[in-house]
Write an enzyme that holds these catalytic residues in place. Structure first.
Site, mmCIF file in Angstrom:
data_model
loop_
_atom_site.group_PDB
_atom_site.id
_atom_site.type_symbol
_atom_site.label_atom_id
_atom_site.label_comp_id
_atom_site.label_asym_id
_atom_site.label_seq_id
_atom_site.Cartn_x
_atom_site.Cartn_y
_atom_site.Cartn_z
ATOM 1 N N HIS A 1 0.843 -1.196 0.000
ATOM 2 C CA HIS A 1 0.000 0.000 0.000
ATOM 3 C C HIS A 1 0.880 1.248 0.000
ATOM 4 O O HIS A 1 2.096 1.155 0.189
ATOM 5 C CB HIS A 1 -0.967 0.008 1.204
ATOM 6 C CG HIS A 1 -0.298 0.047 2.540
ATOM 7 N ND1 HIS A 1 -0.232 -1.019 3.408
ATOM 8 C CD2 HIS A 1 0.356 1.058 3.172
ATOM 9 C CE1 HIS A 1 0.428 -0.681 4.503
ATOM 10 N NE2 HIS A 1 0.793 0.574 4.382
HETATM 11 P P1 TYD Z 1 -1.840 -3.129 7.669
HETATM 12 O O1 TYD Z 1 -1.477 -1.689 7.677
HETATM 13 O O2 TYD Z 1 -2.666 -3.644 6.533
HETATM 14 O O3 TYD Z 1 -0.522 -4.016 7.793
HETATM 15 P P2 TYD Z 1 0.705 -4.210 6.779
HETATM 16 O O4 TYD Z 1 0.840 -2.968 6.004
HETATM 17 O O5 TYD Z 1 1.867 -4.475 7.658
HETATM 18 O O6 TYD Z 1 0.449 -5.371 5.929
HETATM 19 O O7 TYD Z 1 -2.562 -3.449 9.033
HETATM 20 C C1 TYD Z 1 -3.007 -4.757 9.396
HETATM 21 C C2 TYD Z 1 -4.268 -4.598 10.247
HETATM 22 O O8 TYD Z 1 -3.970 -3.880 11.449
HETATM 23 C C3 TYD Z 1 -5.367 -3.848 9.525
HETATM 24 O O9 TYD Z 1 -6.606 -4.442 9.891
HETATM 25 C C4 TYD Z 1 -5.291 -2.458 10.115
HETATM 26 C C5 TYD Z 1 -4.786 -2.701 11.524
HETATM 27 N N1 TYD Z 1 -3.959 -1.603 12.051
HETATM 28 C C6 TYD Z 1 -4.423 -0.851 13.103
HETATM 29 O O10 TYD Z 1 -5.540 -1.055 13.616
HETATM 30 N N2 TYD Z 1 -3.641 0.164 13.597
HETATM 31 C C7 TYD Z 1 -2.417 0.417 13.095
HETATM 32 O O11 TYD Z 1 -1.715 1.346 13.585
HETATM 33 C C8 TYD Z 1 -1.936 -0.368 11.991
HETATM 34 C C9 TYD Z 1 -0.581 -0.115 11.380
HETATM 35 C C10 TYD Z 1 -2.731 -1.384 11.511
#
Ligand code: TYD
Length: 142
Positions: free
Chosen positions: A56
């Protein structure tokens, strides 16, 4: 008018390190070592083999990432340039600027990826589709 220079895609921010015979200690002081006010800290750990995370970009959020244990690789893509770097040094952090698509993989089993972020979590700030990312940055340049 001269155009503003484009910053390097890969920018490292060194932390303060104190090593002695006992081992090492790294210090991150927001005002000294990080190019934004830290609003949130999170870490990724226990990543399963073969997993790719990230995938992303953010519209506004800036982040600095460091592996405080183990290693992983990070792909940065600003739509024009792509760089892949290894994070394996807890003494420095990699800037993940806004509007940079990023993907992390090759996580070692002991990897703890610490991320310092400029704002609280906001799903509306995410762009999770690569073609939407390309269109979004194109709109910003027009
Ligand atoms: P995501 O940002 O998609 O993880 P990555 O980029 O590492 O693959 O986040 C995974 C899950 O955690 C998603 O459901 C959003 C949640 N999340 C939070 O609730 N708070 C946060 O600060 C972050 C980074 C993620």
């Amino acid at each position: 008018m001269p155009s503003t220079p484009v910053p390097d895609l890969v920018q490292w921010f060194p932390f303060q390190e104190r090593s002695d015979a006992r081992g090492s200690l790294a210090v991150i002081e927001g005002a000294r070592h990080i190019p934004f006010d830290i609003a949130r800290v999170y870490y990724v750990y226990g990543t399963q083999p073969g997993i790719c995370r990230g995938l992303h970009a953010h519209k506004k959020l800036q982040q600095v990432a460091t592996c405080v244990s183990g290693s992983c690789t990070m792909l940065l893509d600003d739509g024009q340039r792509k760089e892949t770097v290894t994070l394996d040094n807890p003494g420095k952090g990699l800037l993940i600027p806004a509007l940079v698509w990023h993907e992390m993989d090759d996580f070692s089993p002991d990897c703890v990826l610490l991320v310092l972020a400029s704002a609280p979590y906001d799903e509306a700030d995410y762009i999770r589709n690569y073609s939407e990312f390309k269109s979004y940055i194109q709109e910003q340049h027009n």
